[in-house]
Design an enzyme around this catalytic site. Structure first.
Site, PDB file in Angstrom:
ATOM      1  N   TYR A 141       0.823  -1.217   0.000  1.00  0.00           N
ATOM      2  CA  TYR A 141       0.000   0.000   0.000  1.00  0.00           C
ATOM      3  C   TYR A 141       0.859   1.270   0.000  1.00  0.00           C
ATOM      4  O   TYR A 141       0.373   2.360  -0.281  1.00  0.00           O
ATOM      5  CB  TYR A 141      -0.942   0.021   1.210  1.00  0.00           C
ATOM      6  CG  TYR A 141      -2.070  -0.991   1.151  1.00  0.00           C
ATOM      7  CD1 TYR A 141      -2.228  -1.842   0.057  1.00  0.00           C
ATOM      8  CD2 TYR A 141      -2.985  -1.110   2.178  1.00  0.00           C
ATOM      9  CE1 TYR A 141      -3.241  -2.769   0.001  1.00  0.00           C
ATOM     10  CE2 TYR A 141      -4.013  -2.046   2.129  1.00  0.00           C
ATOM     11  CZ  TYR A 141      -4.126  -2.876   1.034  1.00  0.00           C
ATOM     12  OH  TYR A 141      -5.138  -3.803   0.982  1.00  0.00           O
ATOM     13  N   LYS A 192       3.022 -15.432   1.727  1.00  0.00           N
ATOM     14  CA  LYS A 192       2.911 -16.142   0.447  1.00  0.00           C
ATOM     15  C   LYS A 192       4.354 -16.428   0.022  1.00  0.00           C
ATOM     16  O   LYS A 192       4.810 -16.026  -1.063  1.00  0.00           O
ATOM     17  CB  LYS A 192       2.151 -15.262  -0.562  1.00  0.00           C
ATOM     18  CG  LYS A 192       1.746 -15.959  -1.839  1.00  0.00           C
ATOM     19  CD  LYS A 192       0.636 -16.980  -1.665  1.00  0.00           C
ATOM     20  CE  LYS A 192       0.339 -17.642  -2.995  1.00  0.00           C
ATOM     21  NZ  LYS A 192      -0.503 -18.837  -2.889  1.00  0.00           N
ATOM     22  N   ASP A 224      -3.545 -18.019   1.091  1.00  0.00           N
ATOM     23  CA  ASP A 224      -4.742 -18.638   0.497  1.00  0.00           C
ATOM     24  C   ASP A 224      -5.302 -19.703   1.428  1.00  0.00           C
ATOM     25  O   ASP A 224      -6.517 -19.803   1.635  1.00  0.00           O
ATOM     26  CB  ASP A 224      -4.426 -19.205  -0.897  1.00  0.00           C
ATOM     27  CG  ASP A 224      -3.078 -19.913  -0.981  1.00  0.00           C
ATOM     28  OD1 ASP A 224      -2.280 -19.806  -0.034  1.00  0.00           O
ATOM     29  OD2 ASP A 224      -2.828 -20.580  -2.000  1.00  0.00           O
ATOM     30  N   ASP A 248      -5.513  -6.682   5.703  1.00  0.00           N
ATOM     31  CA  ASP A 248      -6.713  -5.925   5.326  1.00  0.00           C
ATOM     32  C   ASP A 248      -7.823  -6.904   4.951  1.00  0.00           C
ATOM     33  O   ASP A 248      -8.963  -6.827   5.429  1.00  0.00           O
ATOM     34  CB  ASP A 248      -6.337  -5.035   4.121  1.00  0.00           C
ATOM     35  CG  ASP A 248      -7.416  -4.045   3.759  1.00  0.00           C
ATOM     36  OD1 ASP A 248      -8.431  -3.976   4.480  1.00  0.00           O
ATOM     37  OD2 ASP A 248      -7.251  -3.346   2.743  1.00  0.00           O
ATOM     38  N   ASP A 252     -11.142  -8.391   7.559  1.00  0.00           N
ATOM     39  CA  ASP A 252     -12.555  -8.183   7.203  1.00  0.00           C
ATOM     40  C   ASP A 252     -13.291  -9.513   7.159  1.00  0.00           C
ATOM     41  O   ASP A 252     -14.449  -9.616   7.570  1.00  0.00           O
ATOM     42  CB  ASP A 252     -12.680  -7.486   5.843  1.00  0.00           C
ATOM     43  CG  ASP A 252     -12.690  -5.970   5.995  1.00  0.00           C
ATOM     44  OD1 ASP A 252     -12.287  -5.484   7.072  1.00  0.00           O
ATOM     45  OD2 ASP A 252     -13.106  -5.276   5.051  1.00  0.00           O
TER      46      ASP A 252
END
Ligand code: NAD
Length: 389
Positions: A141, A192, A224, A248, A252
């Site tokens: 980000y 990852k 994943d 992020d 959620d």
């Protein structure tokens, strides 16, 4: 020493829910000798309207001086047409980066009383209590270079950079290990590493850091798989630590396991555990001013503040028990209401939490009080005003 708390009500339902959380703080100050001073300042849309900036200099200066910040929420329809740098959300992002609040702690707790509100089967989520620690000021980000460029063949190309250095990884790692030490001592680092070199370094660094925390069991999981496990068997997790973008998304997802956005607090901390505490939801302009917003996420954010920034875990636990008690008493704001429960508004819910804190205290002290108007006895019948603390 007196701790300074900066209260930033913000926009929409922000002032309503912060009012109730302030009541709880004031109760702890008056009845439990919590040594705090509250100061208020505008942020977001309210600050744009009053002072022409989403993060006025004075608000920023107060934020730098204080020990902890309690934030309601920012944003609303009336500011959506402003240029991006002038929008309410810039106030929040500005605070996070100015104060280097790099560790975002988001618990996902499912109160058994609300198990029916989850989209998953009650037996999968009942008793769920996960803490997600998300890196908040680095990663893809913020990485440079970034942008959209025109290639030689005329086609456009978008690009971002995922970058973490060892000290950034260690910094968030330490916060996560410390959080795990305060809980069930299980830390799952999500990356990852099979595809992204940056998260290969993440995994190596977390593994090295684990040597400093022999009491915490560290495991690793690819993102994943973590997403899959969160909806398959979420109770296997205690604390999860991960990068900005993975956090992020996963936080959620974990929030939705609990079924109600109005119940979830969060903390954003710096290296010294100075923090900004806020509900995970937004300013809910659709219900602002109606007195029906759920204040519990903001009240639970105060509990996090007591635990992480004010070193008062026993008072944090009092708040958490009081929230569980009001749910046992079947009090519900409309967002969590079900048939056999009693519907209450924002203020009544806040009063009920204060009453429950006091009831437990009087019970421990062997005092027999008339509990009818407990909250009003504690905070005064005039309620709270901004300068009353
Ligand atoms: P939102 O979280 O404000 O609302 C989503 C839905 O949840 C709405 O139906 C709302 O009524 C409901 N809801 C949220 N909090 C509730 C509560 N405490 N009690 C009962 N119901 C509640 O998200 P949104 O509608 O996407 O965004 C509204 C505004 O909030 C936007 O301007 C957005 O930018 C801003 N926002 C701010 C923050 C923040 O301040 N940290 C976070 C997210 C969104």
């Amino acid at each position: 020493m007196t701790k300074k708390i900066l209260v930033l009500p913000g926009d929409g339902i922000g002032p309503e829910i912060v009012q109730e959380a302030s009541k709880v703080l004031k109760c702890l100050k008056q009845e439990f000798a919590l040594d705090i001073e509250l100061e208020h300042a505008p942020i977001g849309g309210a600050a744009i309207d009053a002072l022409g900036s989403p993060l006025p200099q004075k608000t920023l200066a107060l934020a730098k001086e204080c020990d902890a910040i309690l934030l309601g929420a920012v944003g609303g329809y009336q500011w959506e047409s402003l240029e991006i740098s002038m929008r309410p959300e810039k106030g929040l992002l500005g605070l996070r980066s100015e104060l280097t609040l790099f560790a975002n702690l988001r618990p996902a707790i499912l109160y058994p009383q609300l198990a029916a509100a989850s989209s998953l089967k009650p037996e999968i989520v009942s008793g769920l209590d996960i803490m997600i620690v998300r890196e908040l000021t680095g990663g893809i980000y913020f990485g440079q270079p970034r942008g959209i460029r025109r290639l030689e063949n005329g086609e456009k190309e978008g690009f971002n950079t995922l970058v973490y250095n060892e000290s950034e990884i260690k910094r968030i790692g330490r916060s996560a290990f410390a959080a795990a030490q305060k809980r069930n001592k299980q830390l799952c680092s999500v990356d990852k590493a099979n595809v992204l070199e940056c998260t290969e370094l993440w995994r190596e660094t977390m593994t090295e850091l684990a040597l400093d925390y022999p009491d915490v069991e560290l495991t690793h999981m690819y993102v994943d798989n973590a997403a899959m496990q969160l909806v398959r068997a979420p109770k296997q997790f205690d604390v999860i630590v991960t990068t900005n973008m993975f956090g992020d998304i996963l936080s959620d997802c974990a929030a939705m396991l609990t079924g109600s956005i109005g119940m979830l607090p969060s903390a954003s901390l710096d290296a010294n555990n100075k923090g900004m505490y806020e509900p995970i939801h937004g300013s809910a302009p659709d219900i602002a001013g109606q007195g029906i917003a759920n204040p519990l996420a903001t009240i639970l954010s105060v509990a996090m503040m007591l635990r992480y920034s004010l070193d008062a875990p026993e008072l944090a636990a009092r708040i958490e028990r009081a929230v569980a008690t009001v749910l046992d008493e079947k009090l519900r704001t409309p967002d969590i209401h079900t048939e056999e429960c009693r519907k209450v508004g924002t203020e009544e819910m806040g009063d009920a939490v204060v009453a429950s804190i006091m009831r437990e205290y009087w019970h421990e002290a062997g005092m027999n009080q008339n509990l009818e108007n407990t909250a009003h006895e504690c905070i005064g019948s005039g309620g709270l005003s901004n300068n009353a603390d």
